[in-house]
Design a protein around this motif. Structure first.
Motif, short mmCIF file in Angstrom:
data_model
loop_
_atom_site.label_atom_id
_atom_site.label_comp_id
_atom_site.label_asym_id
_atom_site.label_seq_id
_atom_site.Cartn_x
_atom_site.Cartn_y
_atom_site.Cartn_z
N ASN A 1 0.75 -1.64 -0.15
CA ASN A 1 -0.25 0.10 -0.30
C ASN A 1 0.82 1.47 0.34
N ILE A 2 2.19 0.99 0.89
CA ILE A 2 2.70 2.41 0.89
C ILE A 2 3.50 2.24 -0.63
N ARG A 3 4.19 1.31 -1.42
CA ARG A 3 4.41 1.51 -2.28
C ARG A 3 3.39 2.72 -3.66
N ILE A 4 2.03 2.19 -3.88
CA ILE A 4 1.23 2.32 -4.41
C ILE A 4 1.09 4.08 -4.22
N LEU A 5 0.78 3.52 -2.79
CA LEU A 5 0.65 5.43 -1.96
C LEU A 5 1.78 6.23 -3.39
N ARG A 6 3.19 6.10 -2.90
CA ARG A 6 4.12 6.76 -3.22
C ARG A 6 4.01 6.25 -5.19
N LYS A 7 4.01 5.82 -5.35
CA LYS A 7 3.73 5.72 -7.35
C LYS A 7 2.49 6.78 -7.38
N PHE A 8 1.21 6.30 -6.60
CA PHE A 8 0.41 7.64 -6.87
C PHE A 8 0.77 9.15 -7.10
N LEU A 9 1.69 9.01 -5.78
CA LEU A 9 2.23 10.84 -5.46
C LEU A 9 2.11 11.11 -6.55
N LEU A 10 3.85 10.48 -7.21
CA LEU A 10 4.29 10.94 -8.13
C LEU A 10 3.78 10.97 -9.49
N SER A 11 2.93 9.97 -9.77
CA SER A 11 2.14 9.86 -11.28
C SER A 11 1.79 11.76 -11.14
N LEU A 12 1.51 12.12 -10.02
CA LEU A 12 1.04 14.00 -10.02
C LEU A 12 1.83 14.62 -10.15
N ALA A 13 2.90 13.98 -10.62
CA ALA A 13 3.83 15.72 -10.41
C ALA A 13 3.69 16.34 -12.05
N LYS A 14 3.18 15.66 -12.61
CA LYS A 14 3.15 15.83 -14.37
C LYS A 14 1.94 16.93 -14.37
N ASP A 15 0.93 16.74 -13.26
CA ASP A 15 -0.52 17.43 -13.43
C ASP A 15 -0.34 18.97 -12.39
N GLU A 16 -0.02 19.91 -13.17
CA GLU A 16 0.05 21.21 -12.96
C GLU A 16 -0.49 22.15 -12.36
N VAL A 17 -2.06 21.24 -13.02
CA VAL A 17 -3.38 22.05 -12.65
C VAL A 17 -3.81 22.18 -11.72
N TRP A 18 -3.98 21.35 -11.11
CA TRP A 18 -4.37 21.46 -9.53
C TRP A 18 -3.16 22.03 -8.05
N SER A 19 -2.26 21.65 -8.70
CA SER A 19 -1.94 22.27 -7.41
C SER A 19 -2.14 24.07 -7.79
N LEU A 20 -2.06 24.01 -8.45
CA LEU A 20 -1.94 26.22 -9.66
C LEU A 20 -4.33 26.38 -8.86
#
Length: 210
Positions: A95-114
């Motif tokens: 589960n931790i590995r999956i959460l880590r992978k999911f987090l890093l997959s969002l790095a390309k999505d800058e729209v949400w952070s803005l």
């Protein structure tokens, strides 16, 4: 990490209403990211969505309602994605590995952070909006967040440098959003690879991964 209710079948009117809402939120995302919350124009949002301005007020009471609905819809969509990824997992380590992978997959999505930065700044200046945003977060989180996270991610490591699972999860995403914002502001200083690597390092530290 919380189970969702199975979707119910919609009639034609409900389906069209749902499609209109989705089109309006898609258009709103474009306008909010481009112009910011204060300057975003509801008439333009309706025009981009191929709907009348009246369609917006048929769904939402105000621009603030549109923004909050956009945040909620995006957050719920991410929860469903995370739930699906965890569906076949059989251990807290996985589960931790999956959460880590999911987090890093969002790095390309800058729209949400803005978007989230834009509205949080607005909410800080407008206490009523802040309360509404916090209420959305509360409704989406389990009542006992730490117990829920421990059930999926195991107990945090012991020691003075350890953090609760709740703080570790929220801090991991907060760091990612901050780095995405800095990358957008100064791409010469932070590139995508830097955002991913620093976020991974912070995640590993918070979760005691060696």
């Amino acid at each position: 990490m919380v189970d969702e209710m199975p979707p119910t079948k919609l009639n034609k009117h409900e389906q069209r209403t749902k499609e209109t809402r989705e089109l309006l939120l898609q258009a709103a995302e474009k306008v909010f990211v481009r112009d910011g919350y204060e300057k975003a124009d509801l008439a333009e949002i309706a025009e981009i969505a191929g709907r009348t301005k009246g369609a917006i007020y048929g769904q939402f009471k105000s621009k603030e309602d549109v923004f909050l609905a956009l945040i909620e819809a995006t957050a719920l969509r991410r929860r469903v994605t995370m739930r699906d990824l965890l569906e076949d997992s059989r251990s807290t380590e996985e589960n931790i590995r999956i959460l880590r992978k999911f987090l890093l997959s969002l790095a390309k999505d800058e729209v949400w952070s803005l978007l989230i930065l834009e509205f949080k700044l607005y909410a800080i200046r407008h206490p009523e909006a802040r309360e509404r945003l916090l209420d959305i977060y509360k409704r989406m989180r389990p009542q006992d967040e730490e117990t829920e996270y421990i059930a999926h991610l195991g107990k945090p490591p012991r020691g003075k440098q350890s953090f609760t699972r709740t703080k570790a999860v929220h801090a991991s995403f907060a760091v990612l959003y901050a780095l995405q914002f800095e990358k957008t502001f100064d791409p010469h200083l932070f590139q995508l690879a830097d955002v991913e690597r620093i976020s991974a390092t912070v995640f590993d530290t918070l979760f005691g991964i060696k």
